[in-house]
Design an enzyme around this catalytic site. Sequence first.
Site, PDB file in Angstrom:
ATOM      1  CB  THR A 272      -1.032   2.340   1.756  1.00 17.63           C
ATOM      2  OG1 THR A 272       0.144   2.364   0.938  1.00 17.63           O
ATOM      3  CG2 THR A 272      -1.271   0.919   2.225  1.00 17.63           C
ATOM      4  CG  PHE A 395       4.860   4.786   6.903  1.00 18.17           C
ATOM      5  CD1 PHE A 395       4.379   4.389   5.661  1.00 18.17           C
ATOM      6  CD2 PHE A 395       4.823   6.128   7.240  1.00 18.17           C
ATOM      7  CE1 PHE A 395       3.875   5.321   4.762  1.00 18.17           C
ATOM      8  CE2 PHE A 395       4.315   7.074   6.346  1.00 18.17           C
ATOM      9  CZ  PHE A 395       3.839   6.667   5.105  1.00 18.17           C
ATOM     10  CB  CYS A 402       6.459   1.068   5.447  1.00 20.95           C
ATOM     11  SG  CYS A 402       6.096   1.170   3.684  1.00 20.95           S
TER      12      CYS A 402
END
Length: 454
Positions: A272, A395, A402
Site C-alpha cells: 500500500t 486507512f 489501519c
Amino acid sequence: MSDTALPHALPVRVPLVKEETGIWKSLQMARKNVLGIIPEAATRLPIVSGKTGKRWHMVMDPGGIRQMLLDRLDTYPKSVVTKNLLQPAIGESLFIAEGANWRWQRRTAAPVFTHRNMMNLAPIMTAATERCADRIAAAGPRAVNLLDEMVTTTFDVIADVTFSGDGTFDRSSIHRAIEDYISNAGKISLFDIMGAPDWVPRPGRMVQGTAMRDTKAIADRAIEARAARPHDGVPDLLDLLMAGEDPESGRKMTTTELRDNLLTFIVAGHETTALTLAWSMYLVAFDPAAQDRARAEAQSVLQGRPARGDDIQHLPFIRQIIDEALRLYPPAGMVSRTAMANDVLCGREIRKGDTCIIPIYAVHRSKLLWDNPDAFRPERFADRKSVDRYTYLPFGDGPRICIGASFALQEAVIILATVLSRFKFVPVAGKNPDPVMILTLRPDGGVWLTAELA
C-alpha cells in the site's frame, strides 16, 4: 491542480458506469477492474442499491459510513469473501479477526505503533531511501518505472523493520511469495463480494500456493530463532510484538499468531505504501508547479541530505501531496461488509445478510463531499481539521482504522521528500498509468518518469 497545469486537464481516473449493465457485461468489467462496476451515480448520491443474486448497497454518506465503521461495528463485520481471500496468507490476524479475538490482538499490538517506536524505526526508512535515490541516479537521465522502484524500497523497509536484517529471514523468497500471492489473490471477482450465486463463473478462484506455505515456514523459523537468541539494538516489530501482552488478560501471542500478524504487516505495509508513493510521483510529474513547490520545501529542510523522522513536521506540503494521492487513488478502493442484523442506512432498509460496500474510490470523488473532486489539489489538506473524517478513508476509520497508518505516512514523507529534493521528474509521453483495482488500486503499466538531477 495548479494554475500552470494544462487548463481542464485532470489526472487519470477510472471511468465509472453511467448505465445499467447486465450480469455478464458486469462480470467482464469486474475481471478487468473491480472499480469499473461502480455506478457513476455513486459520486452524486449518498447510497446506491442493487441485486446480484444477493442484495447489495454502496454507501457513500459519511453518516452511514460512521454507522458501519464505528456506531454499529459488530453489525457489519468484514464479509466472508474478504476473509476467504486473505486467510490463506494472514490467518486469524488483526486484519481478519472479529469480536473478542480481534480486540485482544489490537490491545496487544497497539503499543507497538507508538510515535516513539515509529521514530526509532525512522533511520531504517532513511537508509532504504538513500539506496533508492542512488539507484535512480545510477540509472542516468532516462525513463524509470517508479512503481517498481517504490515496491523495492518499501519492501526493503518492511523487511528491515520486521526482522532487522536477521540472517534467518530469507528476504528474496518472501518477497517473491508475497508478490505471487497478491497477483493470484487479485483474481477474485467482485461477484464474490456482492454475493452472486455459485452458478455465476468466477475468474481464477484462489488457492493457497506452495510459495505462501514456504513463506510461513520461513517466518516461523525466524520467530523461533529470535526467541532463542534476542538481538541487540533498537527493537524491531518482531521484538515489540514478542514482548507485547494484552493488558486485560496478560495473554501473549503464540508463534502462529506472531507470524500471521507479521505477514499482515509485510503484505499490507509495503504494497500500500509503494502504491501511494507511485501515485504521488505520477501526480507531481503531472503538475510541475506542485512538484517545484514540493522540491523547494524539501531542499530547504534537507540541505542535501536524506529525510529523517524529525524532518516530517517541517514538510507540510510533501504530506499534503501524499494525502491527496491517497484521496485520488486509495490503495483499498472498496471495502465490503455483511449485515448481521436488520438496520437502516441513509433511510434505506438493510436486511440481515445484505452486502454493504463502502466504495472508498467513489466517496473520495463524490461531488456532494468534495469541490472539483477529480482535480489534483494538495492544498485541500492544508487544514486537516476541515476535512470530515468519514469523507476521507484511505486507512478506514473507527476502532478498526489501519494500525500502521502512522508508520506508512512517516515512511511515505521520508521517501517522497528525499527523491524530490534530488531529482526532477518528467512524464514519458504516451505512458500514462491506468488505475486498476484487482486487490489494490495499482497504476497498471507502471509509473514511467524521466528522472533528472535537480
